[in-house]
Structures are given as structure tokens and as C-alpha cells.
Design a protein around this motif. Structure first.
Motif, PDB file in Angstrom:
ATOM      1  N   VAL A   1       0.846  -1.453  -0.187  1.00 31.32           N
ATOM      2  CA  VAL A   1      -0.056  -0.003  -0.482  1.00 31.32           C
ATOM      3  C   VAL A   1       1.124   1.672  -0.125  1.00 31.32           C
ATOM      4  O   VAL A   1       1.524   1.188   1.191  1.00 31.32           O
ATOM      5  N   PRO A   2       0.693   2.075  -0.729  1.00 31.72           N
ATOM      6  CA  PRO A   2       1.437   3.245  -0.396  1.00 31.72           C
ATOM      7  C   PRO A   2       1.564   4.096  -0.207  1.00 31.72           C
ATOM      8  O   PRO A   2       0.867   4.267   0.774  1.00 31.72           O
ATOM      9  N   PHE A   3       1.921   4.707   0.585  1.00 35.23           N
ATOM     10  CA  PHE A   3       1.431   6.507   1.253  1.00 35.23           C
ATOM     11  C   PHE A   3       1.223   6.518   0.546  1.00 35.23           C
ATOM     12  O   PHE A   3       0.883   7.479  -0.243  1.00 35.23           O
TER      13      PHE A   3
ATOM     14  N   GLY B   1     -10.018   0.741   8.909  1.00 34.72           N
ATOM     15  CA  GLY B   1      -9.392   2.186   8.124  1.00 34.72           C
ATOM     16  C   GLY B   1      -8.596   2.948   8.133  1.00 34.72           C
ATOM     17  O   GLY B   1      -7.975   3.165   7.455  1.00 34.72           O
ATOM     18  N   ALA B   2      -7.317   2.579   8.408  1.00 29.92           N
ATOM     19  CA  ALA B   2      -6.263   3.541   8.959  1.00 29.92           C
ATOM     20  C   ALA B   2      -5.244   3.203   7.810  1.00 29.92           C
ATOM     21  O   ALA B   2      -4.761   2.159   7.036  1.00 29.92           O
ATOM     22  N   ARG B   3      -4.517   4.460   7.681  1.00 28.61           N
ATOM     23  CA  ARG B   3      -3.971   4.097   5.606  1.00 28.61           C
ATOM     24  C   ARG B   3      -2.140   4.068   6.450  1.00 28.61           C
ATOM     25  O   ARG B   3      -1.772   3.219   5.479  1.00 28.61           O
TER      26      ARG B   3
ATOM     27  N   ALA C   1       1.552  -7.730  11.776  1.00 25.78           N
ATOM     28  CA  ALA C   1       0.168  -8.231  11.374  1.00 25.78           C
ATOM     29  C   ALA C   1      -0.747  -7.287  10.185  1.00 25.78           C
ATOM     30  O   ALA C   1      -1.722  -7.569  10.135  1.00 25.78           O
ATOM     31  N   VAL C   2      -0.276  -6.382   9.637  1.00 29.60           N
ATOM     32  CA  VAL C   2      -0.611  -5.431   8.597  1.00 29.60           C
ATOM     33  C   VAL C   2       0.011  -6.096   7.233  1.00 29.60           C
ATOM     34  O   VAL C   2       0.695  -6.037   7.311  1.00 29.60           O
ATOM     35  N   ASP C   3      -1.206  -5.075   6.715  1.00 28.80           N
ATOM     36  CA  ASP C   3      -0.820  -5.140   5.286  1.00 28.80           C
ATOM     37  C   ASP C   3      -0.521  -3.817   4.395  1.00 28.80           C
ATOM     38  O   ASP C   3       0.131  -3.646   3.882  1.00 28.80           O
ATOM     39  N   VAL C   4      -0.723  -2.112   5.794  1.00 28.79           N
ATOM     40  CA  VAL C   4      -0.622  -0.822   5.477  1.00 28.79           C
ATOM     41  C   VAL C   4       1.063  -0.617   5.501  1.00 28.79           C
ATOM     42  O   VAL C   4       1.877  -1.649   6.995  1.00 28.79           O
ATOM     43  N   PRO C   5       1.440   0.336   5.715  1.00 27.21           N
ATOM     44  CA  PRO C   5       2.808   0.789   5.478  1.00 27.21           C
ATOM     45  C   PRO C   5       2.556   1.092   7.129  1.00 27.21           C
ATOM     46  O   PRO C   5       1.466   1.494   7.857  1.00 27.21           O
ATOM     47  N   VAL C   6       3.499   0.272   7.864  1.00 28.94           N
ATOM     48  CA  VAL C   6       4.120   0.796   9.281  1.00 28.94           C
ATOM     49  C   VAL C   6       5.545   1.513   8.954  1.00 28.94           C
ATOM     50  O   VAL C   6       6.219   1.545   8.416  1.00 28.94           O
ATOM     51  N   THR C   7       5.318   3.387   9.464  1.00 29.40           N
ATOM     52  CA  THR C   7       6.179   3.695  10.320  1.00 29.40           C
ATOM     53  C   THR C   7       7.279   4.145  11.737  1.00 29.40           C
ATOM     54  O   THR C   7       5.916   2.971  12.306  1.00 29.40           O
TER      55      THR C   7
END
Length: 328
Positions: free
Chosen positions: A3-5, A93-95, A134-140
Motif C-alpha cells: 500500500v503506497p503512502f 481503516g487506518a492507512r 500483522a498488517v498490510d498497510v505501511p508501518v512507520t
């Protein structure tokens, strides 16, 4: 799935809103995002409390399904709770999920969270591994230069975090032991930039476009994150972004436009928190708006002590007018 930023599609240097406890709630994030921001970050959310469904924690993390450019910041010391909370937030829904390893508050550090994790990088990496898995969204990751002047280990933490899958690193240019004293050392962020091949964002004392340029020049970072400078000035991020990209800088709202903006923010806080708590939360924001506008002390005192929302709204024109205009 990658998932892009949210800000990758935009041009220019990204300007992000920092997470601030008791400040970057949903109403404030929406005001800032309305002016344009590459990314806005929620208040720090305790991972275990989030999973256990404590209402105050859920309120801090509430996103709104349609809201983009939003990251939720997680804190904790246990890998299982961190992973479960990240999964829950991504499902809501967190991006972007941001991991807090920089909060210097005693109650956070005393619980072995926040910047305390910079003293045990192996344990810090176990938390990062759990969230990334745990997630497919970006982690920062958001952290500091180190624990104290004798321990500037942000480059090592960043390098290991990126190896674990972190997609962006934000560095506050102070150590934990500095808290918010002195000046942020933007040049000390440069070793982190050299250590990793993902975006690095400079944070600390970004109060305007000139400070942002200096931070970028000294650190070599690819973006800046604005914290306390946005208090009472939610349009500041858009102004900095425009200046950095060479576009015309939009003027700060004034007069009726400012009154309408603050009135809408005030109503949103009452709706989000309920009348009684909303009145208390709103006072600090009204004070910051008055500081930015240079309003008169009498109007400020009246607005910040009023207990009737209609009274507060009626006082906004005087609260937000420069003192010389009220005197005239």
C-alpha cells in the motif's frame, strides 16, 4: 500487498502533522487536513488499552472511514498487544500505522514504552516485527536521536527497523533526556538519513518555512513534521509546503473567515467529546487561536471561562480580532 503512502502521489517535500497527546484528535486532524497535509498522525494510542476497548483510547484513534492522509500511532511494550492493536486499526481503516519509540513522558518511559525502547533495541525490534507481520498497510517509526547524549543510537535503530519492513522513519532532533528543552539538533539526524534507503522526516522546532528549510538542509531529510508550531495555526503545514515547493503561500485566515473556521472546529470538538468535556478540551485550542491572532486579554478571559457554547461562539469575533481592532 503493498500500500503506497498517501503522500507519495503528491509533488514537493511532504509536510506532516506530528502526533501530540491531547491535541491531534480527530477534529484537529480534520482541520489541518482541510488545508492540505501530506499526512496527519493521531495521538499516541496505548496498544493494550486499544485491544481491551477502553472508550478514551478508542476516541483518540477514531479515524472516520472517509478520512485519508491519516496515520494512527501505537505505543506499547508487548509484541502481542502491539500486533493485535495494529490489526484492529488497519481493519478500521487506518492507512498507516506509526510506532512510537520517542515519547519522553515519565509515565510512558516508566512503563518501558516510548523512548525507553531505545535502551533495548532487540526488544524494540520484536515490537516492530509484530506490527509489520500483522498488517498490510505501511508501518512507520517515530523516535528520537537516542536516550541521552552518550547514546545516539537512532541510526542503528532505523537501520534495523527498515530491515524489518518499516517504510519511513521520523526523527525528533532531541534525546529523551532533553525532553523538549534546548533546540532540536537537525544536523544530528543526518546519520539516520545516510543509514537507510527509506524516507526520513525531520521533526522538532519546525515553526515555519525558514525553519523547515534549515532542517532539511542540515539533516538531508526528505520531509518535515510539524508539532507545536501548528497549535492555533492549523494552516501552517499548507503554508510551509507551498513555500518549499515554490508556490504562492496562502495567507492565514483572518476576520470572518477565521471566525468561521474556529467556530466550526469548536462545534466539531463539542460533537466529538460531548458538551462538558468538549468545553474543557476546546479552551486550549481557543487560547492558541487567540495567541496566533493577537486577540485582546479581556475577550480571551471571557471566552475561556464561558460555560455556554453559544456564549463562546458569540465571543469569537473579539477573541480572534487583533487587539488594536478591538480597541478601535
Amino acid at each position: 500487498m503493498t500500500v503506497p503512502f498517501p503522500f507519495e502521489a503528491g509533488a514537493g517535500c511532504p509536510v506532516l502533522l506530528a502526533p501530540m497527546a491531547g491535541i491531534t484528535d480527530l477534529p484537529f486532524r480534520r482541520v489541518v487536513a482541510g488545508f492540505g497535509a501530506a499526512l496527519v498522525v493521531s495521538e499516541m494510542v496505548a496498544s493494550e488499552d486499544m485491544v481491551r476497548a477502553r472508550p478514551s483510547t478508542r476516541a483518540k484513534a477514531e479515524l472516520g472511514v472517509a478520512d485519508g492522509q491519516t496515520a494512527v500511532q501505537l505505543a506499547g511494550r508487548d509484541a502481542w498487544w502491539m500486533g493485535e492493536a495494529a490489526r484492529m486499526l488497519a481493519d478500521q481503516g487506518a492507512r498507516v500505522i506509526d510506532i512510537n519509540m520517542g515519547c519522553p513522558a515519565k509515565k510512558v518511559v516508566g512503563g518501558l514504552s516510548g523512548s525507553a525502547l531505545m535502551r533495548d533495541l532487540d526488544h524494540a525490534l520484536s515490537l516492530i516485527d509484530a506490527v509489520v507481520a500483522a498488517v498490510d498497510v505501511p508501518v512507520t517509526l517515530k523516535t528520537r536521536l537516542g536516550w541521552d547524549e552518550a547514546c545516539h543510537n537512532a541510526p542503528e535503530l532505523a537501520r534495523r527497523a527498515v530491515g524489518a519492513g518499516v517504510k519511513m522513519v521520523t526523527i525528533h532532533g532531541r534525546t529523551r533526556c532533553q525532553f523538549y528543552k534546548g533546540r532540536a539538533d537537525w544536523a544530528a539526524i543526518a546519520p539516520v538519513v545516510r543509514a537507510v534507503d527509506v524516507p526520513v522526516v525531520a521533526n522538532g522546532d519546525i515553526t515555519g518555512a525558514q525553519a523547515a528549510r534549515q532542517a532539511l538542509a542540515q539533516s538531508g531529510a526528505g520531509g518535515v513534521m510539524v508539532g507545536r508550531g501548528a497549535q492555533g495555526r492549523p494552516w501552517l503545514l499548507a503554508q510551509i509546503a507551498a513555500s518549499l515547493s515554490g508556490r504562492p503561500v496562502p495567507p492565514a485566515p483572518q476576520g470572518a473567515e477565521l471566525v468561521a473556521l474556529v467556530g466550526a472546529h469548536y462545534d466539531a470538538m463539542l460533537g466529538f467529546y460531548g458538551r462538558d468535556l468538549g468545553l474543557r478540551v476546546a479552551r486550549k485550542h481557543l487560547g492558541w487561536y487567540a495567541d496566533a491572532a493577537g486577540g485582546c486579554a479581556l475577550a480571551r478571559r471571557a471566552a475561556l471561562t464561558a460555560t455556554n457554547p453559544a456564549q463562546v461562539l458569540a465571543l469569537l469575533p473579539d477573541l480572534l480580532a487583533p487587539m488594536q481592532e478591538v480597541a478601535a
